[in-house]
Scaffold this motif. Structure first.
Motif, PDB file in Angstrom:
ATOM      1  N   ASP A 126      -2.229   4.048  -5.696  1.00 26.81           N
ATOM      2  CA  ASP A 126      -1.394   3.599  -4.575  1.00 26.81           C
ATOM      3  C   ASP A 126      -2.049   2.494  -3.753  1.00 26.81           C
ATOM      4  O   ASP A 126      -1.482   2.067  -2.742  1.00 26.81           O
ATOM      5  CB  ASP A 126      -1.000   4.777  -3.677  1.00 26.81           C
ATOM      6  CG  ASP A 126      -2.196   5.509  -3.081  1.00 26.81           C
ATOM      7  OD1 ASP A 126      -3.339   5.241  -3.491  1.00 26.81           O
ATOM      8  OD2 ASP A 126      -1.972   6.387  -2.214  1.00 26.81           O
ATOM      9  N   CYS A 127      -3.213   2.030  -4.178  1.00 29.92           N
ATOM     10  CA  CYS A 127      -3.913   0.942  -3.482  1.00 29.92           C
ATOM     11  C   CYS A 127      -3.992  -0.333  -4.311  1.00 29.92           C
ATOM     12  O   CYS A 127      -4.200  -1.423  -3.766  1.00 29.92           O
ATOM     13  CB  CYS A 127      -5.338   1.370  -3.124  1.00 29.92           C
ATOM     14  SG  CYS A 127      -5.469   2.923  -2.240  1.00 29.92           S
ATOM     15  N   VAL A 176      -2.058   5.599   2.667  1.00 27.05           N
ATOM     16  CA  VAL A 176      -3.146   4.806   3.236  1.00 27.05           C
ATOM     17  C   VAL A 176      -2.682   3.664   4.133  1.00 27.05           C
ATOM     18  O   VAL A 176      -3.479   3.141   4.928  1.00 27.05           O
ATOM     19  CB  VAL A 176      -4.035   4.235   2.113  1.00 27.05           C
ATOM     20  CG1 VAL A 176      -4.698   5.361   1.338  1.00 27.05           C
ATOM     21  CG2 VAL A 176      -3.240   3.331   1.170  1.00 27.05           C
ATOM     22  N   ARG A 177      -1.420   3.255   4.019  1.00 24.85           N
ATOM     23  CA  ARG A 177      -0.964   2.044   4.716  1.00 24.85           C
ATOM     24  C   ARG A 177      -1.249   2.060   6.219  1.00 24.85           C
ATOM     25  O   ARG A 177      -1.834   1.102   6.756  1.00 24.85           O
ATOM     26  CB  ARG A 177       0.526   1.811   4.466  1.00 24.85           C
ATOM     27  CG  ARG A 177       1.041   0.491   5.037  1.00 24.85           C
ATOM     28  CD  ARG A 177       2.552   0.403   4.919  1.00 24.85           C
ATOM     29  NE  ARG A 177       2.970   0.658   3.557  1.00 24.85           N
ATOM     30  CZ  ARG A 177       4.021   1.436   3.230  1.00 24.85           C
ATOM     31  NH1 ARG A 177       4.720   2.039   4.184  1.00 24.85           N
ATOM     32  NH2 ARG A 177       4.341   1.616   1.968  1.00 24.85           N
ATOM     33  N   CYS A 190     -12.094  -0.030   4.321  1.00 24.98           N
ATOM     34  CA  CYS A 190     -10.868   0.154   3.528  1.00 24.98           C
ATOM     35  C   CYS A 190     -11.142   1.016   2.304  1.00 24.98           C
ATOM     36  O   CYS A 190     -10.314   1.866   1.932  1.00 24.98           O
ATOM     37  CB  CYS A 190     -10.307  -1.201   3.115  1.00 24.98           C
ATOM     38  SG  CYS A 190      -9.605  -2.157   4.480  1.00 24.98           S
ATOM     39  N   LEU A 243       0.834  -1.192   0.000  1.00 21.58           N
ATOM     40  CA  LEU A 243       0.000   0.000   0.000  1.00 21.58           C
ATOM     41  C   LEU A 243       0.872   1.247   0.000  1.00 21.58           C
ATOM     42  O   LEU A 243       1.958   1.261   0.585  1.00 21.58           O
ATOM     43  CB  LEU A 243      -0.904   0.026   1.236  1.00 21.58           C
ATOM     44  CG  LEU A 243      -2.075  -0.945   1.260  1.00 21.58           C
ATOM     45  CD1 LEU A 243      -2.657  -1.024   2.668  1.00 21.58           C
ATOM     46  CD2 LEU A 243      -3.152  -0.520   0.257  1.00 21.58           C
ATOM     47  N   PHE A 247      -9.215   4.345   1.100  1.00 22.72           N
ATOM     48  CA  PHE A 247      -8.595   4.498  -0.217  1.00 22.72           C
ATOM     49  C   PHE A 247      -9.030   5.795  -0.900  1.00 22.72           C
ATOM     50  O   PHE A 247      -8.225   6.473  -1.548  1.00 22.72           O
ATOM     51  CB  PHE A 247      -8.955   3.322  -1.117  1.00 22.72           C
ATOM     52  CG  PHE A 247      -8.429   1.989  -0.658  1.00 22.72           C
ATOM     53  CD1 PHE A 247      -7.387   1.899   0.251  1.00 22.72           C
ATOM     54  CD2 PHE A 247      -8.975   0.802  -1.141  1.00 22.72           C
ATOM     55  CE1 PHE A 247      -6.908   0.672   0.681  1.00 22.72           C
ATOM     56  CE2 PHE A 247      -8.495  -0.425  -0.738  1.00 22.72           C
ATOM     57  CZ  PHE A 247      -7.460  -0.490   0.178  1.00 22.72           C
ATOM     58  N   VAL A 250      -5.068   1.531   7.027  1.00 21.64           N
ATOM     59  CA  VAL A 250      -5.578   0.175   6.862  1.00 21.64           C
ATOM     60  C   VAL A 250      -5.117  -0.691   8.030  1.00 21.64           C
ATOM     61  O   VAL A 250      -5.886  -1.507   8.567  1.00 21.64           O
ATOM     62  CB  VAL A 250      -5.131  -0.409   5.513  1.00 21.64           C
ATOM     63  CG1 VAL A 250      -5.482  -1.901   5.411  1.00 21.64           C
ATOM     64  CG2 VAL A 250      -5.778   0.364   4.361  1.00 21.64           C
TER      65      VAL A 250
END
Length: 288
Positions: free
Chosen positions: A232-233, A38-39, A148, A34, A152, A42
């Protein structure tokens, strides 16, 4: 050096990361793909999910908590989570990490309450029929996919983004596929250690095949919309999708392997799937 709320936020985020690393190697692999935007968010969601799971799946009982106490602990965790989303602070670091994410991503009680409702089900329902299975899966897995999706689309956005119906359906069906695969993998453990049957397929056969057919359809529907996600997801979702597709394939190949031996994807295969995603390929079965 960071001080005050910034330091507290970082400590909470680190605590969530520790929980995830300890409990799930496959999730950790996907999470590393990710984007940094966002990492951590999540991870914050999955850390709270894991802690709630542990209340109902054994560790709390091993600590000596009676069934009625387990329910009270779960109720208290839900109440603290909902309060923290409103307040913006919790003394529970995992809850604080989650509420920080929830406030930024637009995750509200409409997603939190069904999750805890499913967790409470584990304290009272031993065997599920089709209706209760679907309700349980919605709360335990589909809403996590929707959380999630909120992350995102909304983390870093200048204004709130409402997911399309197609993306919402894909997120829900990916979560449902993950959950049904886990049910099949854990048939023996769920029955012997927890006294639960989520699928009614202990005998295998046609019922088991029907579940796997549903998993395949859900994975295909999810794959069709992955390319609509922010760039990026996509790699992480692709790896997660393909890992569970590989698990489903292995479960289908040996009708008995899920009964007494928890099927897994070998590390070299995981590495291949991760490399494929890193090269920019979408999930298997995705539209191009």
């Amino acid at each position: 050096m960071s001080t005050g709320l910034e330091l507290y936020d970082r400590a909470a985020q680190a605590a969530a990361g520790t929980v995830i690393t300890a409990y799930s190697t496959s999730f950790s692999l996907a999470a590393r793909l990710l984007g940094t935007r966002v990492r951590p968010h999540v991870r914050n969601v999955y850390a709270l999910v894991r802690i709630a799971d542990e209340v109902v799946d054994g560790p709390a009982a091993e600590a000596g908590l009676a069934p009625e106490t387990l329910r009270r602990v779960l109720d208290e965790l839900e109440a603290e989570t909902l309060t923290a989303i409103t307040r913006g602070f919790s003394t529970n670091l995992i809850v604080h990490a989650f509420c920080r994410t929830a406030r930024e991503a637009g995750i509200d009680s409409s997603l939190v309450r069904p999750f805890f409702a499913s967790m409470r089900t584990d304290l009272s329902v031993a065997a599920h029929d089709a209706r209760s299975h679907d309700s349980y899966v919605y709360g335990s897995a589909e809403v996590v996919g929707l959380m999630c999706l909120q992350i995102f689309l909304n983390i870093g956005a200048s204004s709130p983004v409402t997911p399309s119906a197609e993306l919402r359906d894909g997120a829900r069906r990916l979560g449902a596929a993950f959950q049904d695969v886990n049910f099949l993998r854990d048939l023996s453990h769920d029955a012997t250690a927890l006294g639960r049957d989520y699928l009614g397929v202990r005998a295998g056969g046609a019922a088991r095949t029907e579940v796997l057919d549903r998993v395949d359809a859900d994975l295909a529907a999810a794959a069709a919309v992955v390319l609509q996600l922010p760039s990026d997801c996509r790699r992480a979702v692709t790896v997660a999708h393909d890992l569970f597709a590989a698990l489903a394939q292995r479960l289908r190949a040996d009708d008995g392997i899920g009964q007494d031996l928890r099927v897994r994807v070998p590390d070299p295969v995981k590495a291949t799937l991760a490399a494929r995603a890193m090269l920019g390929f979408g999930p298997r079965g995705a539209r191009t």
